[in-house]
Scaffold this active site. Structure first.
Site, PDB file in Angstrom:
ATOM      1  N   THR A 114      -8.872   6.233  -1.668  1.00 50.75           N
ATOM      2  CA  THR A 114     -10.187   5.603  -1.774  1.00 50.75           C
ATOM      3  C   THR A 114     -11.280   6.634  -1.482  1.00 50.75           C
ATOM      4  O   THR A 114     -12.402   6.488  -1.959  1.00 50.75           O
ATOM      5  CB  THR A 114     -10.322   4.415  -0.799  1.00 50.75           C
ATOM      6  OG1 THR A 114      -9.762   4.802   0.465  1.00 50.75           O
ATOM      7  CG2 THR A 114      -9.586   3.199  -1.317  1.00 50.75           C
ATOM      8  N   LYS A 140       0.250  14.465   1.050  1.00 48.65           N
ATOM      9  CA  LYS A 140      -1.136  14.681   0.612  1.00 48.65           C
ATOM     10  C   LYS A 140      -1.405  16.163   0.334  1.00 48.65           C
ATOM     11  O   LYS A 140      -2.414  16.516  -0.251  1.00 48.65           O
ATOM     12  CB  LYS A 140      -2.112  14.134   1.657  1.00 48.65           C
ATOM     13  CG  LYS A 140      -2.041  12.601   1.820  1.00 48.65           C
ATOM     14  CD  LYS A 140      -2.983  12.121   2.913  1.00 48.65           C
ATOM     15  CE  LYS A 140      -2.835  10.647   3.253  1.00 48.65           C
ATOM     16  NZ  LYS A 140      -3.477   9.743   2.283  1.00 48.65           N
ATOM     17  N   LYS A 191     -15.191   7.538  -3.166  1.00 49.35           N
ATOM     18  CA  LYS A 191     -16.443   7.812  -2.449  1.00 49.35           C
ATOM     19  C   LYS A 191     -17.053   9.125  -2.933  1.00 49.35           C
ATOM     20  O   LYS A 191     -18.255   9.233  -3.162  1.00 49.35           O
ATOM     21  CB  LYS A 191     -16.190   7.867  -0.932  1.00 49.35           C
ATOM     22  CG  LYS A 191     -15.737   6.527  -0.358  1.00 49.35           C
ATOM     23  CD  LYS A 191     -15.089   6.659   1.027  1.00 49.35           C
ATOM     24  CE  LYS A 191     -14.291   5.395   1.334  1.00 49.35           C
ATOM     25  NZ  LYS A 191     -13.416   5.544   2.507  1.00 49.35           N
ATOM     26  N   HIS A 200       0.804  -1.225   0.000  1.00 49.75           N
ATOM     27  CA  HIS A 200       0.000   0.000   0.000  1.00 49.75           C
ATOM     28  C   HIS A 200       0.835   1.272   0.000  1.00 49.75           C
ATOM     29  O   HIS A 200       0.275   2.353   0.189  1.00 49.75           O
ATOM     30  CB  HIS A 200      -0.926   0.034   1.224  1.00 49.75           C
ATOM     31  CG  HIS A 200      -1.942  -1.057   1.254  1.00 49.75           C
ATOM     32  ND1 HIS A 200      -3.222  -0.904   0.770  1.00 49.75           N
ATOM     33  CD2 HIS A 200      -1.858  -2.331   1.687  1.00 49.75           C
ATOM     34  CE1 HIS A 200      -3.888  -2.035   0.930  1.00 49.75           C
ATOM     35  NE2 HIS A 200      -3.081  -2.924   1.487  1.00 49.75           N
ATOM     36  N   LYS A 241      -8.850  13.492   4.896  1.00 44.68           N
ATOM     37  CA  LYS A 241      -7.945  12.343   4.842  1.00 44.68           C
ATOM     38  C   LYS A 241      -6.918  12.548   5.944  1.00 44.68           C
ATOM     39  O   LYS A 241      -6.882  13.615   6.555  1.00 44.68           O
ATOM     40  CB  LYS A 241      -7.249  12.252   3.478  1.00 44.68           C
ATOM     41  CG  LYS A 241      -6.661  13.602   2.996  1.00 44.68           C
ATOM     42  CD  LYS A 241      -6.039  13.494   1.614  1.00 44.68           C
ATOM     43  CE  LYS A 241      -7.041  13.593   0.483  1.00 44.68           C
ATOM     44  NZ  LYS A 241      -7.028  12.431  -0.405  1.00 44.68           N
ATOM     45  N   ARG A 242      -6.061  11.535   6.228  1.00 45.99           N
ATOM     46  CA  ARG A 242      -5.004  11.750   7.197  1.00 45.99           C
ATOM     47  C   ARG A 242      -4.164  12.968   6.789  1.00 45.99           C
ATOM     48  O   ARG A 242      -3.998  13.239   5.593  1.00 45.99           O
ATOM     49  CB  ARG A 242      -4.128  10.502   7.294  1.00 45.99           C
ATOM     50  CG  ARG A 242      -4.822   9.332   7.969  1.00 45.99           C
ATOM     51  CD  ARG A 242      -5.239   9.690   9.380  1.00 45.99           C
ATOM     52  NE  ARG A 242      -4.080   9.833  10.225  1.00 45.99           N
ATOM     53  CZ  ARG A 242      -3.613   8.896  11.043  1.00 45.99           C
ATOM     54  NH1 ARG A 242      -4.238   7.737  11.146  1.00 45.99           N
ATOM     55  NH2 ARG A 242      -2.544   9.100  11.787  1.00 45.99           N
TER      56      ARG A 242
HETATM   57  C1  26Q Z   1       3.363   0.380  10.430  1.00 47.62           C
HETATM   58  C2  26Q Z   1       4.264   0.047  11.428  1.00 47.62           C
HETATM   59  C3  26Q Z   1       4.069   0.484  12.734  1.00 47.62           C
HETATM   60  C4  26Q Z   1       2.951   1.234  13.032  1.00 47.62           C
HETATM   61  C5  26Q Z   1       2.041   1.565  12.039  1.00 47.62           C
HETATM   62  C6  26Q Z   1       2.253   1.138  10.727  1.00 47.62           C
HETATM   63  C7  26Q Z   1       1.281   1.500   9.668  1.00 47.62           C
HETATM   64  C8  26Q Z   1      -0.080   1.481   9.931  1.00 47.62           C
HETATM   65  C9  26Q Z   1      -0.999   1.833   8.950  1.00 47.62           C
HETATM   66  C10 26Q Z   1       1.696   1.858   8.398  1.00 47.62           C
HETATM   67  C11 26Q Z   1       0.770   2.197   7.424  1.00 47.62           C
HETATM   68  C12 26Q Z   1      -0.576   2.190   7.687  1.00 47.62           C
HETATM   69  C13 26Q Z   1      -1.610   2.558   6.708  1.00 47.62           C
HETATM   70  C14 26Q Z   1      -1.372   2.838   5.446  1.00 47.62           C
HETATM   71  C15 26Q Z   1      -2.444   3.246   4.539  1.00 47.62           C
HETATM   72  O1  26Q Z   1      -3.572   3.501   4.954  1.00 47.62           O
HETATM   73  N1  26Q Z   1      -2.164   3.325   3.238  1.00 47.62           N
HETATM   74  C16 26Q Z   1      -3.178   3.715   2.275  1.00 47.62           C
HETATM   75  O2  26Q Z   1      -3.798   2.533   1.803  1.00 47.62           O
HETATM   76  C17 26Q Z   1      -4.914   2.848   0.995  1.00 47.62           C
HETATM   77  C18 26Q Z   1      -5.595   1.545   0.640  1.00 47.62           C
HETATM   78  O3  26Q Z   1      -4.838   0.835  -0.277  1.00 47.62           O
HETATM   79  C19 26Q Z   1      -4.481   3.635  -0.228  1.00 47.62           C
HETATM   80  O4  26Q Z   1      -5.644   4.016  -0.926  1.00 47.62           O
HETATM   81  C20 26Q Z   1      -3.680   4.872   0.169  1.00 47.62           C
HETATM   82  O5  26Q Z   1      -3.169   5.495  -0.978  1.00 47.62           O
HETATM   83  C21 26Q Z   1      -2.558   4.469   1.105  1.00 47.62           C
HETATM   84  O6  26Q Z   1      -1.892   5.626   1.585  1.00 47.62           O
END
Ligand code: 26Q
Length: 833
Positions: free
Chosen positions: A675, A573, A679, A376, A567-568
């Site tokens: 995503t 972004k 929406k 991702h 979004k975050r």
């Molecule tokens: C990793 C290690 C330790 C702590 C947290 C994490 C961690 C947690 C969540 C790293 C990444 C995430 C989330 C990533 C994320 O949401 N990515 C998004 O995924 C979406 C679905 O595929 C995409 O549409 C977005 O582009 C992408 O940013």
């Protein structure tokens, strides 16, 4: 912990087969009365609105449970292949409205409730979001579960039952403050605890090797500190098809014999306290979504999920197939949601070898056929690495297995590229420059039968950059699966007025066959239909304006453009670019250059990771700029800015229905997919965006005329590195110069001088990886085209209709059908009626 069945009991299963609960509104309200009065022991609905929600949910849960059992029975009986979706995050949001939609609520229900003085909307509003995820990746997992159930695929989600989900965001003096989200405090009517499925998870200790009775070398993981994993099942209903799948979430607790040592030593309190240590593991969701932080507790969470889920699957396998694993890989698939559950690779190897006596080759044949990995992100700072020291201390047996996987893999590399030491170092699962680290993404690629990205551009960039060497070695592993979102939650449930208009026009099958929306396209030429479409949007804007008034204290005029970025908060972004445009409009107003400014209400919302200082500063900037603009008389009727606090799934349900303009403005090449963009499109918003992630596919589907494109593309961004000169860009652009000057001169922070200097620095830094200044002019020009286009309402509405009509590709039903066609190969299983 494993409770024994009643071995002497002659009670037959038929005894527990009850007549189906009626779907009639009266019957449901009758059951609600029963739960409220008898089970919860309440008599006054005014005392605790939450109990009304709980009782009403219990009535619906009964109806889910019946279908749940039938689905389980049909899946067990068919002995078919299954997929397990392993994810550290499932961002489910609320469940009640979804259950009612999917089971087809009797339209009388709301009426009957009203007749006894209850508002359905208010009951629904009592539910707390299940916020067990950060953002895109977690919400994607939730949409996927919905689509799997709707497509009647035997897929089970495995995740963690965090005691505390995503933090609640409060804004104080413009700054983000985090508050714990104790979502379970008032109980969760949607989960069923399954003590009988508890499994033991090992940590620490070491490996002992010995020789088995048949002369084979055997490893044993000993002197470990164990915890228990307890299962909680949540029902996942398909759309009106009788299927109810399962999301199984694990909670950690102490083992029964926890610290007998301490107990015997008379240290009762210490023994109980050590129970806390076990419960720590699933206590809280890590709230960072794009930076790996190497915390040991996070690794514990990841292994805990992987081990509990695999043991659960293997126990079920042994129950029905004994110790014959010859068909295991044909009957089981594990989809890894990013690298977070990648411990599943060495853990599956360990369980097959150490617990089920398979050889390395047998275990590897199974693992490498049944595991698939979805990536991702391309951002290097988000790629998971674990220090070998920590990993081998916490999971010694897994570390040995990873080393063996790596050794055998490097032999393959050596065969293909003899003597290419540099390449071996590049590709090694164990990074060795200075410290030693495990590269989890490489481990996932090496072990997986399939590796996919989440949008066309992202999947292509993966093969050209991050996984280039691996792509050369195994091109057949790599594929794309463009993301999607469920049209049940993101149109049918969140936008009932639009749903009705669509269904009245083209029939109701679009809900499970989204490409049907194409049939709306000809109606974009129909004046009468356009008027209806517009009326729906205006009503949804009024609903959003009400929420903005309530939560931000800012008045939005529904005749202005609703321009939204939620979004975050992250530099890539580029919420900052959005703010620069707002400041530019403000500057124009202040200079009297108002001609051609279309009234606009800008909404920005999202959470910053608690340790991400720059993201938090951007939130403060949005709030500071908002205060100055909204309080200035001259902006009246022209410009409003609001920061939406505590952005979450439930807020998006209102926001996406009421948005005119969707901001998807990341630096090209950085957003894997997005995503939220989908929406908004489904709900008839137009997009202003870069050629990034799924924006590219959105624009292709909608047509270039119905999309506001701007900015550098991914190749141009890359080519500009090393030559980027923001100072020159600013000097050459009078508008941008004034904007930067306003920031620099504390215009928005008179009483807190200097606080935005780091932001000015970031924009003017020639090494700014997000190249905000580079896209400013192009963005402002695109926004001017938006402003002009909005004045021609007939044409705007036409474009809005065409966006919805073109959104069929972005249903997660399509995405899941693609996963199933190319990777899982599952049959559809219909529960018995
Ligand atoms: C990793 C290690 C330790 C702590 C947290 C994490 C961690 C947690 C969540 C790293 C990444 C995430 C989330 C990533 C994320 O949401 N990515 C998004 O995924 C979406 C679905 O595929 C995409 O549409 C977005 O582009 C992408 O940013």
């Amino acid at each position: 912990m494993n409770s024994k069945p009643f071995v002497t009991s002659k009670t037959s299963a038929d005894f527990f087969t009850l007549p189906s609960s009626s779907m009639d509104g009266k019957a449901i309200v009758e059951d609600f009365r029963h739960y409220f009065s008898r089970t919860l022991g309440r008599s006054n609905v005014n005392q605790a609105a939450y109990h009304v929600f709980t009782a009403f949910s219990m009535a619906w849960r009964d109806r889910l449970v019946e279908r749940w059992k039938k689905t389980r029975a049909a899946q067990t009986e068919s002995d078919c292949k299954r997929t397990y979706y392993l994810s550290l995050e499932f961002l489910m949001g609320r469940a009640l409205g979804n259950a009612m939609l999917n089971l087809d609520v009797d339209s009388d229900t709301a009426q009957i409730l009203k007749s006894v003085g209850l508002e359905l909307e208010e009951i629904i509003d009592q539910e707390h979001d299940a916020g067990l995820g950060n953002g895109g990746l977690g919400r994607l997992a939730a949409c996927f579960l919905d689509s799997c159930a709707t497509l009647q695929l035997p897929v089970r989600g495995y995740g963690i039952r965090y005691e505390y989900g995503m933090f609640r965001q409060k804004i104080e003096n413009g700054h983000q403050h985090e508050e714990p989200d104790h979502w379970l405090r008032i109980g969760n009517p949607w989960e069923i605890e399954r003590q009988e499925l508890a499994v033991r998870i090992k940590f620490g200790g070491h490996t002992e090797f010995h020789t088995s009775a048949d002369g084979l070398p055997k490893a044993k993981w000993v002197h470990s500190h164990d915890v228990m994993a307890i299962a909680y099942d949540m029902p996942i209903p398909g759309y009106r098809n009788g299927t109810v799948n399962t999301l199984r979430l694990w909670k950690s607790t102490a083992t029964n014999e926890f610290d007998l040592g301490e107990f015997n030593a008379g240290s009762y309190a210490d023994a109980v306290a050590s129970q806390n240590a076990a419960e720590q593991i699933t206590m809280v969701l890590y709230p960072n979504d794009s930076s790996e932080n190497g915390k040991e507790l996070r690794l514990r969470q990841q292994y805990f999920l992987a081990s509990a889920s695999l043991q659960d699957v293997l126990r079920c396998w042994v129950d029905s197939h004994g110790n014959d694993f010859s068909q295991f890989a044909e009957k089981n698939a594990f989809q890894l949601n990013d690298t977070h559950p990648t411990c599943a690779v060495p853990e599956l190897m360990r369980l097959l070898m150490d617990e089920h006596d398979l050889s390395w080759d047998q275990a590897w044949a199974i693992t490498s056929k049944s595991v698939a990995y979805t990536n991702h992100t391309l951002l290097p700072e988000a790629l998971e690495k674990w220090s070998v020291g920590m990993f081998s201390r916490l999971l010694p047996r897994l570390y040995e297995i990873v080393c063996e996987i790596n050794a055998r893999f490097l032999e393959v590399v050596e065969k293909r590229w003899p003597g290419d030491l540099e390449r071996m170092q590049r590709m090694s699962i164990i990074e060795e420059n200075g410290g030693k680290y495990l590269r989890m993404a490489y481990l996932a690629v090496v072990a997986s039968t399939s590796v996919n990205g989440v949008a066309a551009l992202h999947s292509q960039l993966l093969t050209q950059h991050l996984f280039r060497d691996f792509f050369e070695l195994w091109p057949e592993k790599f594929n794309n699966k463009t993301n999607g979102v469920t049209p049940r939650r993101w149109i049918a449930s969140s936008n009932p007025a639009l749903s009705k208009l669509i269904s009245d026009t083209i029939g109701a099958t679009w809900v499970t066959d989204l490409p049907q929306l194409r049939k709306l396209a000809p109606y974009s030429e129909d004046t009468n239909f356009r008027a209806q479409w517009r009326a729906v949007k205006q009503a949804n804007k009024a609903r959003l304006a009400e929420m903005v008034k309530r939560d931000c204290g800012v008045e939005f005029d529904i005749n202005a453009i609703f321009d939204v970025q939620v979004k975050r908060i992250h530099e890539y972004k580029r919420q900052l670019l959005n703010v620069l445009h707002v400041i530019h409009l403000y500057d124009r107003i202040k200079r009297g250059d108002k001609a051609g400014i279309t009234p606009r209400c800008v909404l920005i919302g999202g959470k910053a990771a608690p340790g991400y200082a720059m993201a938090k500063r951007i939130i403060k900037l949005v709030n500071s700029v908002a205060t100055v603009i909204n309080e200035d008389q001259e902006t009246e009727g022209l410009l409003r800015l609001a920061f939406f606090p505590d952005y979450r799934v439930t807020a998006m349900e209102v926001i996406c229905a009421g948005t005119d303009l969707s901001e998807q403005i990341s630096t090209a090449g950085k957003e894997a997919s997005g995503t939220g963009n989908m929406k908004f499109m489904m709900n008839g918003a137009l997009t202003i965006g870069t050629l990034d992630g799924a924006n590219i596919e959105i624009r292709e589907e909608a047509g270039a005329d119905n999309f506001f494109l701007f900015g550098l593309d991914a190749e141009e961004v890359e080519a500009l590195h090393g030559h980027y000169d923001p100072a020159a860009i600013i000097a050459a652009d009078a508008d941008l110069s004034r904007v930067i000057h306003m920031l620099h001169s504390n215009h928005f922070n008179m009483f807190e001088p200097g606080i935005f200097e780091p932001i000015v620095h970031a924009i003017t830094n020639p090494y700014d990886p997000w190249m905000t200044a580079a896209d400013f002019r192009s963005y402002v020009d695109a926004q001017d085209r938006v402003a002009a286009a909005y004045l021609d309402q007939e044409n705007w509405v036409r474009m809005s209709i065409l966006n919805t009509a073109s959104s069929g590709e972005f249903s997660s039903d399509r995405t899941i059908a693609d996963y199933n066609r190319d990777i899982w190969h599952l049959p559809t299983i219909k529960p018995k009626v």
